[in-house]
Design an enzyme around this catalytic site. Structure first.
Site, PDB file in Angstrom:
ATOM      1  N   HIS A 202       0.794  -1.233   0.000  1.00  0.00           N
ATOM      2  CA  HIS A 202       0.000   0.000   0.000  1.00  0.00           C
ATOM      3  C   HIS A 202       0.821   1.275   0.000  1.00  0.00           C
ATOM      4  O   HIS A 202       0.275   2.363  -0.088  1.00  0.00           O
ATOM      5  CB  HIS A 202      -0.948   0.035   1.211  1.00  0.00           C
ATOM      6  CG  HIS A 202      -0.244   0.315   2.502  1.00  0.00           C
ATOM      7  ND1 HIS A 202       0.335  -0.665   3.250  1.00  0.00           N
ATOM      8  CD2 HIS A 202      -0.007   1.476   3.149  1.00  0.00           C
ATOM      9  CE1 HIS A 202       0.904  -0.134   4.325  1.00  0.00           C
ATOM     10  NE2 HIS A 202       0.711   1.162   4.283  1.00  0.00           N
TER      11      HIS A 202
HETATM   12  C1  UD1 Z   1      -2.180   5.692   5.353  1.00  0.00           C
HETATM   13  C2  UD1 Z   1      -0.913   6.287   5.953  1.00  0.00           C
HETATM   14  C3  UD1 Z   1       0.207   5.272   5.938  1.00  0.00           C
HETATM   15  C4  UD1 Z   1      -0.219   3.979   6.601  1.00  0.00           C
HETATM   16  C5  UD1 Z   1      -1.521   3.483   5.983  1.00  0.00           C
HETATM   17  C6  UD1 Z   1      -2.017   2.279   6.729  1.00  0.00           C
HETATM   18  C7  UD1 Z   1      -0.584   8.705   5.572  1.00  0.00           C
HETATM   19  C8  UD1 Z   1       0.143   9.716   4.777  1.00  0.00           C
HETATM   20  N1  UD1 Z   1      -0.479   7.439   5.141  1.00  0.00           N
HETATM   21  O1  UD1 Z   1      -1.905   5.374   4.002  1.00  0.00           O
HETATM   22  O2  UD1 Z   1       1.333   5.784   6.635  1.00  0.00           O
HETATM   23  O3  UD1 Z   1       0.788   3.027   6.411  1.00  0.00           O
HETATM   24  O4  UD1 Z   1      -2.511   4.515   6.072  1.00  0.00           O
HETATM   25  O5  UD1 Z   1      -2.910   1.519   5.985  1.00  0.00           O
HETATM   26  O6  UD1 Z   1      -1.216   9.043   6.539  1.00  0.00           O
HETATM   27  N2  UD1 Z   1      -9.249   4.475   1.000  1.00  0.00           N
HETATM   28  C9  UD1 Z   1     -10.471   3.880   0.929  1.00  0.00           C
HETATM   29  N3  UD1 Z   1     -11.099   3.551   2.101  1.00  0.00           N
HETATM   30  C10 UD1 Z   1     -10.565   3.786   3.322  1.00  0.00           C
HETATM   31  C11 UD1 Z   1      -9.315   4.401   3.377  1.00  0.00           C
HETATM   32  C12 UD1 Z   1      -8.659   4.728   2.220  1.00  0.00           C
HETATM   33  O7  UD1 Z   1     -11.007   3.635  -0.143  1.00  0.00           O
HETATM   34  O8  UD1 Z   1     -11.188   3.452   4.354  1.00  0.00           O
HETATM   35  C13 UD1 Z   1      -8.542   4.789  -0.259  1.00  0.00           C
HETATM   36  C14 UD1 Z   1      -8.876   6.189  -0.798  1.00  0.00           C
HETATM   37  O9  UD1 Z   1      -8.888   6.102  -2.180  1.00  0.00           O
HETATM   38  C15 UD1 Z   1      -7.673   6.997  -0.341  1.00  0.00           C
HETATM   39  C16 UD1 Z   1      -6.543   5.988  -0.408  1.00  0.00           C
HETATM   40  O10 UD1 Z   1      -7.138   4.748  -0.021  1.00  0.00           O
HETATM   41  O11 UD1 Z   1      -7.434   8.105  -1.150  1.00  0.00           O
HETATM   42  C17 UD1 Z   1      -5.382   6.290   0.507  1.00  0.00           C
HETATM   43  O12 UD1 Z   1      -5.821   6.467   1.863  1.00  0.00           O
HETATM   44  P1  UD1 Z   1      -4.970   7.376   2.871  1.00  0.00           P
HETATM   45  O13 UD1 Z   1      -5.527   7.278   4.231  1.00  0.00           O
HETATM   46  O14 UD1 Z   1      -4.773   8.741   2.304  1.00  0.00           O
HETATM   47  O15 UD1 Z   1      -3.535   6.734   2.825  1.00  0.00           O
HETATM   48  P2  UD1 Z   1      -3.087   5.223   2.979  1.00  0.00           P
HETATM   49  O16 UD1 Z   1      -2.454   4.811   1.699  1.00  0.00           O
HETATM   50  O17 UD1 Z   1      -4.190   4.403   3.519  1.00  0.00           O
HETATM   51  N1  UDP Z   2      -3.644  -5.755   8.574  1.00  0.00           N
HETATM   52  C1  UDP Z   2      -4.912  -6.292   8.740  1.00  0.00           C
HETATM   53  N2  UDP Z   2      -5.623  -6.632   7.619  1.00  0.00           N
HETATM   54  C2  UDP Z   2      -5.126  -6.483   6.356  1.00  0.00           C
HETATM   55  C3  UDP Z   2      -3.821  -5.939   6.212  1.00  0.00           C
HETATM   56  C4  UDP Z   2      -3.112  -5.582   7.337  1.00  0.00           C
HETATM   57  O1  UDP Z   2      -5.384  -6.461   9.869  1.00  0.00           O
HETATM   58  O2  UDP Z   2      -5.825  -6.815   5.388  1.00  0.00           O
HETATM   59  C5  UDP Z   2      -2.892  -5.373   9.779  1.00  0.00           C
HETATM   60  C6  UDP Z   2      -1.517  -5.968   9.897  1.00  0.00           C
HETATM   61  O3  UDP Z   2      -1.571  -7.264  10.447  1.00  0.00           O
HETATM   62  C7  UDP Z   2      -0.834  -4.956  10.809  1.00  0.00           C
HETATM   63  C8  UDP Z   2      -1.450  -3.653  10.370  1.00  0.00           C
HETATM   64  O4  UDP Z   2      -2.661  -3.979   9.710  1.00  0.00           O
HETATM   65  O5  UDP Z   2      -1.195  -5.193  12.155  1.00  0.00           O
HETATM   66  C9  UDP Z   2      -0.525  -2.930   9.440  1.00  0.00           C
HETATM   67  O6  UDP Z   2      -1.196  -1.878   8.842  1.00  0.00           O
HETATM   68  P1  UDP Z   2      -0.813  -1.306   7.426  1.00  0.00           P
HETATM   69  O7  UDP Z   2      -0.003  -2.278   6.672  1.00  0.00           O
HETATM   70  O8  UDP Z   2      -2.067  -0.814   6.807  1.00  0.00           O
HETATM   71  O9  UDP Z   2       0.034  -0.009   7.809  1.00  0.00           O
HETATM   72  P2  UDP Z   2       1.553   0.227   8.221  1.00  0.00           P
HETATM   73  O10 UDP Z   2       1.891  -0.699   9.327  1.00  0.00           O
HETATM   74  O11 UDP Z   2       2.396   0.030   7.011  1.00  0.00           O
HETATM   75  O12 UDP Z   2       1.587   1.665   8.629  1.00  0.00           O
END
Ligand code: UD1
Ligand code: UDP
Length: 356
Positions: A202
């Protein structure tokens, strides 16, 4: 103590779960969900499974550009802090919700406790690196998951309020892994018996680059290894945009599934032959559960997992990914870098010394 906790993204719900439990033994917590993640399988499921108290407020900011999202969270949190007069604010990790919490609390002179402080990738192209550098700088307490994090803060001149607590994700794994074995039903949807690699992806640097995403996808297909892939919504969008979704779907050994809850994820990790990921949290969980990890990034903050030989960096390099999927095997014993599974209690104890 009266504490405001700010969470907004999937890994923050997981990190907050053990800390909230420890905190609420004796203190008041007001829980703010910024709404950065909002789909049920990115948010609600974690509150249900990990018994996290319902948020006292949801700011419902949703998705947006970095500036738009951060600005909305800033505005929402300011009112919460003005209304609540907390002794401290707890922030987790490195998301936009973390940064917005740090900016608002520091301007209102509310002390900040940063959980997972001192992490660095030394890659300023990552939004998370900016978020964590700025948050550490204005925090009263830096709760460090590792000794390495303490050294990195010291190298930036941050030595006051710095505490080694251990990693709260380790607490969570120890607390929930057995519950996961007993209650997860993921094995009814995908076979856990046939050998597989577990994949998550992601990071913006991978998903938003057509070249990198294409290299990773073609490597996965070329490997011919069975893969279970719970797809983050951001990644799904990009795979479709770059015309890669159908290529993955057509391969009959890659199982694309919706994001799963924490208990299913722990089960999938425990049974995996290897983990492939660009997630910070999953690199550690693979290590905690003794599963070899191939990290699809050029660097990692979790250097201990690499130093111990349980994690290797493959970036988005097609040939290296395929080769590591076939050959990578840990060759060292693990060490206890991430504390003793009581990081949450230690964080609360440190807070009591400062604010109690
Ligand atoms: C965010 C965090 C990242 C973290 C990740 C965990 C920032 C800059 N990034 O990244 O550090 O590792 O969360 O998963 O804060 N979207 C949906 N539904 C949701 C959430 C997101 O459809 O419930 C989609 C939307 O298109 C959105 C995109 O995902 O634009 C990105 O979501 P966003 O929260 O901006 O960043 P993440 O990539 O999730
Ligand atoms: N995770 C989860 N379901 C998923 C993918 C990840 O529960 O489908 C959990 C994973 O086990 C870990 C956390 O989400 O505990 C990590 O989150 P993510 O990878 O979104 O963010 P990051 O750690 O990179 O910030």
């Amino acid at each position: 103590m009266r504490v405001v906790t700010i969470v907004g993204a999937r890994p923050q719900f997981i990190k907050a779960a053990p800390v909230s439990t420890a905190l609420r033994q004796q203190h008041d917590e007001f829980l703010v969900h910024t709404g950065q993640h909002y789909d049920d399988d990115m948010s609600r499921i974690f509150f249900d499974e990990l018994h996290i108290p319902r948020p006292d407020i949801n700011l419902n900011v949703g998705s947006g550009t970095h500036a738009a999202q951060t600005a909305q969270i800033l505005q929402g949190i300011e009112q919460v802090l003005v209304d609540n007069h907390p002794d401290a604010v707890i922030l987790y990790g490195d998301t936009n919700s973390t940064l917005a919490g740090a900016m608002t609390a520091s301007k209102l002179n509310v002390p900040i406790v940063h959980v997972e402080a001192g992490l660095r990738s030394f890659n300023r192209m990552m939004p998370e690196e900016i978020n964590r550098i700025l948050t550490d700088r204005v925090s009263t307490i830096c709760a460090c998951p590792t000794q390495h994090a303490i050294k990195l803060l010291a190298s930036e001149g941050i030595t006051e309020g710095v505490h080694f607590t251990g990693d709260v994700m380790f607490d969570a794994v120890l607390k929930f892994r057995q519950i996961a074995v007993q209650t997860s039903t993921i094995g009814q949807r995908v076979s856990l018996d046939d050998e597989y690699c577990l994949l998550t992806l992601h990071r913006a640097e991978n998903t938003d680059s057509c070249d990198r995403l294409t290299a990773i996808v073609t490597a996965l297909i070329a490997s011919k290894v069975r893969i279970i892939f719970p797809v983050h919504p951001r990644t799904r969008n990009r795979l479709m945009q770059f015309g890669l979704w159908d290529r993955l779907k057509c391969s009959n050994f890659i199982h694309l599934i919706e994001p799963v809850g924490y208990l299913d994820m722990q089960t999938l990790t425990q049974h995996a032959h290897k983990v492939l990921t660009d997630s910070g949290g999953l690199q550690k969980e693979a290590y905690f559960l003794h599963v070899p990890c191939i990290t699809l990034r050029d660097e990692t903050e979790w250097v201990e997992t690499v130093d111990d030989g349980w994690n290797c960096l493959a970036g988005a390099q097609h040939d290296l990914i395929v080769q590591q999927m076939r050959n990578f095997q840990p060759d060292h014993a693990q060490q206890q870098h991430y504390g003793d599974g009581h990081a949450s209690e230690k964080i609360v104890e440190v807070m009591e010394r400062y604010f109690g």
